[in-house]
Design a protein around this motif. Structure first.
Motif, PDB file in Angstrom:
ATOM      1  N   ARG A  72       0.869  -1.181   0.000  1.00 29.94           N
ATOM      2  CA  ARG A  72       0.000   0.000   0.000  1.00 29.94           C
ATOM      3  C   ARG A  72       0.901   1.224   0.000  1.00 29.94           C
ATOM      4  N   PRO A  96      -9.653  -1.232  -4.071  1.00 29.10           N
ATOM      5  CA  PRO A  96      -8.622  -1.093  -3.038  1.00 29.10           C
ATOM      6  C   PRO A  96      -8.849  -2.062  -1.885  1.00 29.10           C
ATOM      7  N   PHE A 106      -4.232   5.561   3.972  1.00 32.46           N
ATOM      8  CA  PHE A 106      -4.856   4.671   2.999  1.00 32.46           C
ATOM      9  C   PHE A 106      -6.179   4.154   3.551  1.00 32.46           C
ATOM     10  N   ALA A 108      -9.310   2.390   2.285  1.00 28.92           N
ATOM     11  CA  ALA A 108      -9.823   1.659   1.129  1.00 28.92           C
ATOM     12  C   ALA A 108     -11.276   2.016   0.814  1.00 28.92           C
ATOM     13  N   TYR A 146      -2.858   6.863  -4.626  1.00 25.59           N
ATOM     14  CA  TYR A 146      -2.793   5.637  -3.843  1.00 25.59           C
ATOM     15  C   TYR A 146      -2.298   4.506  -4.733  1.00 25.59           C
ATOM     16  N   TRP A 148      -1.698   0.146  -4.802  1.00 28.10           N
ATOM     17  CA  TRP A 148      -1.896  -1.151  -4.166  1.00 28.10           C
ATOM     18  C   TRP A 148      -1.747  -2.233  -5.215  1.00 28.10           C
TER      19      TRP A 148
END
Length: 178
Positions: A72, A96, A106, A108, A146, A148
């Protein structure tokens, strides 16, 4: 105190210690901070398939060797989603994954809501960076980003035992390229 009570207390204590240990290992122990290079921590795949770094700042990332999907990262960028869409490949169907609560940049659920609302767009960072695993990058209208990892279709097939088919890369050639 009777032997029965001592045994019951011992069993409860063992269960409590095991539960706390498992929680700590899953939420804290395996994660490590990603040390940013300052130049290529956030890369996107162009329409022609090459990968290039985008402008970013305030990079924070975590990863764990225990799973390929624990990566992440959060960052800020001056690149808008509209500008990115002109040059970089979109990534369809990204969702996410939750990060540990202590990695507070972070969220999600909020990222997923922004994607659904159209205030964030998701782009391909690196297809099959590890067999069946893609790195994806979301950029929001307000300049936050972001990163991931997603399990792609080939990864889904490989992990559930379905025949891979011709559209999946050769697993051995990917591992040699790494």
């Amino acid at each position: 105190m009777t032997l029965g009570k001592l045994m019951a207390i011992a069993i409860v204590l063992c269960g409590l210690i095991a539960g706390v240990s498992i929680y700590y290992l899953q939420v804290y122990h395996f994660y490590e901070d990603v040390v940013p290079t300052g130049t290529d921590d956030v890369m996107l795949t162009t329409q022609d398939g090459s990968r290039t770094a985008i402008p970013y700042a305030d990079f924070r990332g975590i990863d764990a060797d225990s799973s390929p999907i624990r990566y992440r990262a959060c960052f800020t960028t001056t690149l808008t989603p509209a500008e990115a869409a002109e040059t970089y490949k979109p990534y369809e169907g990204a969702e996410p994954r939750n990060a540990p609560g202590w990695f507070d940049c972070f969220d999600a659920d909020a990222i997923g809501d922004a994607i659904e609302a159209g205030t964030a767009r998701v782009f391909t960072g690196h297809r099959n960076m590890e067999f069946g695993i893609d790195r994806v990058v979301a950029i929001t209208d307000d300049g936050r980003g972001y990163v991931w990892h997603e399990i792609n279709d080939c990864g889904d097939k490989a992990y559930d035992g379905t025949p891979l088919g011709d559209d999946c890369p050769d697993r051995d050639s990917l591992e040699k390229d790494q």
